[in-house]
Design a protein around this motif. Structure first.
Motif, short mmCIF file in Angstrom:
data_model
loop_
_atom_site.label_atom_id
_atom_site.label_comp_id
_atom_site.label_asym_id
_atom_site.label_seq_id
_atom_site.Cartn_x
_atom_site.Cartn_y
_atom_site.Cartn_z
N SER A 157 91.52 90.75 19.10
CA SER A 157 90.56 89.64 19.09
C SER A 157 89.13 90.08 19.38
O SER A 157 88.80 90.49 20.50
N HIS B 209 86.70 87.84 19.14
CA HIS B 209 86.15 86.69 19.87
C HIS B 209 86.36 86.83 21.37
O HIS B 209 85.49 86.52 22.16
N ALA B 210 87.57 87.29 21.75
CA ALA B 210 87.84 87.49 23.18
C ALA B 210 86.93 88.57 23.75
O ALA B 210 86.43 88.45 24.87
N ALA C 172 90.00 82.61 25.88
CA ALA C 172 91.22 83.38 25.63
C ALA C 172 92.42 82.45 25.51
O ALA C 172 93.28 82.61 24.63
N LEU D 14 92.35 80.74 22.17
CA LEU D 14 92.73 81.63 21.07
C LEU D 14 94.24 81.75 20.95
O LEU D 14 94.79 81.78 19.85
N VAL D 15 94.91 81.86 22.09
CA VAL D 15 96.37 81.98 22.08
C VAL D 15 97.02 80.64 21.73
O VAL D 15 97.93 80.57 20.89
N HIS E 96 95.32 84.33 17.73
CA HIS E 96 95.70 85.68 18.12
C HIS E 96 96.92 85.62 19.02
O HIS E 96 97.19 84.58 19.66
N GLU F 259 96.93 90.68 21.77
CA GLU F 259 95.66 90.91 21.07
C GLU F 259 94.49 90.33 21.86
O GLU F 259 93.43 90.95 21.96
N THR F 260 94.71 89.14 22.43
CA THR F 260 93.65 88.48 23.19
C THR F 260 93.34 89.23 24.47
O THR F 260 92.18 89.42 24.85
N MET G 123 89.82 90.87 25.49
CA MET G 123 89.19 90.40 26.72
C MET G 123 88.99 91.55 27.70
O MET G 123 87.95 91.62 28.39
#
Length: 213
Positions: free
Chosen positions: A58, A60-61, A99, A102-103, A108, A112-113, A117
Motif C-alpha cells: 500500500s 496510500h498507507a 490503514a 484500506l483493509v 489492500h 500489505e497495509t 504503514m
C-alpha cells in the motif's frame, strides 16, 4: 499526499531550515521508491508472496503514515514542544484510521497495509527525531507562504496529471509492456477467510478491471 508533503518542505524552507526540508523530501522519496519497486514487481513481473498475502504493498498507507505526523508536528512546533508532540500523535491516529479503512474497504490486505504503514512511520520518525522548535519568538508564517501552499495543493497536481499520465503510458510502450497483473480481495462465503485472486490482463483491459477488481 504529495502536495501536503510539499507544504512541509515549503514551511521548513521558508523558515530557513533548508537542510531539514531537503532531508524530508529525500527520505520521503526513498520510502516511496521502496514501495514503488514492490508494486511494479507485482504489476509487471507477477511477483507476490501469497503465504503472507503480500501482492501490491500500500502506497496510500506509506504516504499517510509518513506525511501526517510530520505535517501536524511541524505545524504545532510554532506553538511549542507540547503542540508538536500532540500534532505527531494526531498524525499517527490519522494514519491508523487510514490503514483500517484500506483493509476494511478491501483495497489492500492487512499485511500489505502494515508494510506500507511501517515504511511510512520510519520516514516520519527519521524526520521527527531531528526536529527542533522552528520559530523564534514573535515570528509567524507570511501570507505569501500560505498562498504558495494553496498553489502546491491545488494547481500543480491538476497541471501535472495529464503529463504524468502521458509519460506513464509512453513508458510502458517503450519497454514493450503489454500486460499487467491485478488482484481482487474477497471473502470465502463458507470459511469467512480472506481470498485473493490474481489475474493477468492486457493493458487496454487493465483500467476497466477496476470495475471488477
Amino acid at each position: 499526499m504529495f502536495p501536503l508533503a510539499g507544504i512541509v518542505a515549503v514551511r521548513l524552507a521558508w523558515l530557513g531550515l533548508w537542510r531539514r526540508a531537503f532531508y524530508w523530501l529525500f527520505s520521503l522519496g526513498a520510502g516511496t521508491l521502496v514501495i514503488l519497486v514492490g508494486k511494479l514487481a507485482f504489476e509487471f513481473g507477477g511477483w507476490f508472496v501469497p503465504s503472507v498475502n503480500v501482492y501490491s504493498v500500500s502506497g496510500h498507507a506509506l504516504l499517510t503514515a509518513a506525511v501526517y505526523p510530520v505535517l501536524f508536528s511541524v505545524s504545532g512546533e510554532a506553538r511549542g514542544d507540547r503542540a508538536a508532540r500532540f500534532g505527531m500523535f494526531a498524525g499517527i491516529c490519522v494514519a491508523v484510521l487510514a490503514a483500517v479503512a484500506l483493509v476494511a474497504g478491501r483495497y489492500h490486505t492487512a499485511t500489505e497495509t502494515l508494510i506500507g504503514m511501517g515504511v511510512g512511520l520510519i520516514v516520519a520518525w527519521t524526520n521527527l527525531r531531528r526536529s527542533r522548535r522552528l520559530l523564534p519568538a514573535g515570528r509567524s508564517p507570511a501570507i505569501s507562504a500560505l498562498v504558495l501552499c494553496v498553489v502546491l495543493m491545488i494547481v500543480i497536481p491538476a497541471l501535472l496529471y495529464p503529463i504524468r499520465t502521458r509519460l506513464w503510458s509512453q513508458g510502458l510502450t517503450w519497454f514493450g509492456i503489454s500486460e499487467r497483473y491485478a488482484r481482487h480481495i474477497g471473502t470465502d462465503p463458507v470459511s469467512g477467510r480472506t481470498v485473493v485472486t490474481v489475474v493477468q490482463l492486457p493493458l487496454p483491459a487493465y483500467r476497466q478491471s477496476s470495475e471488477l477488481f
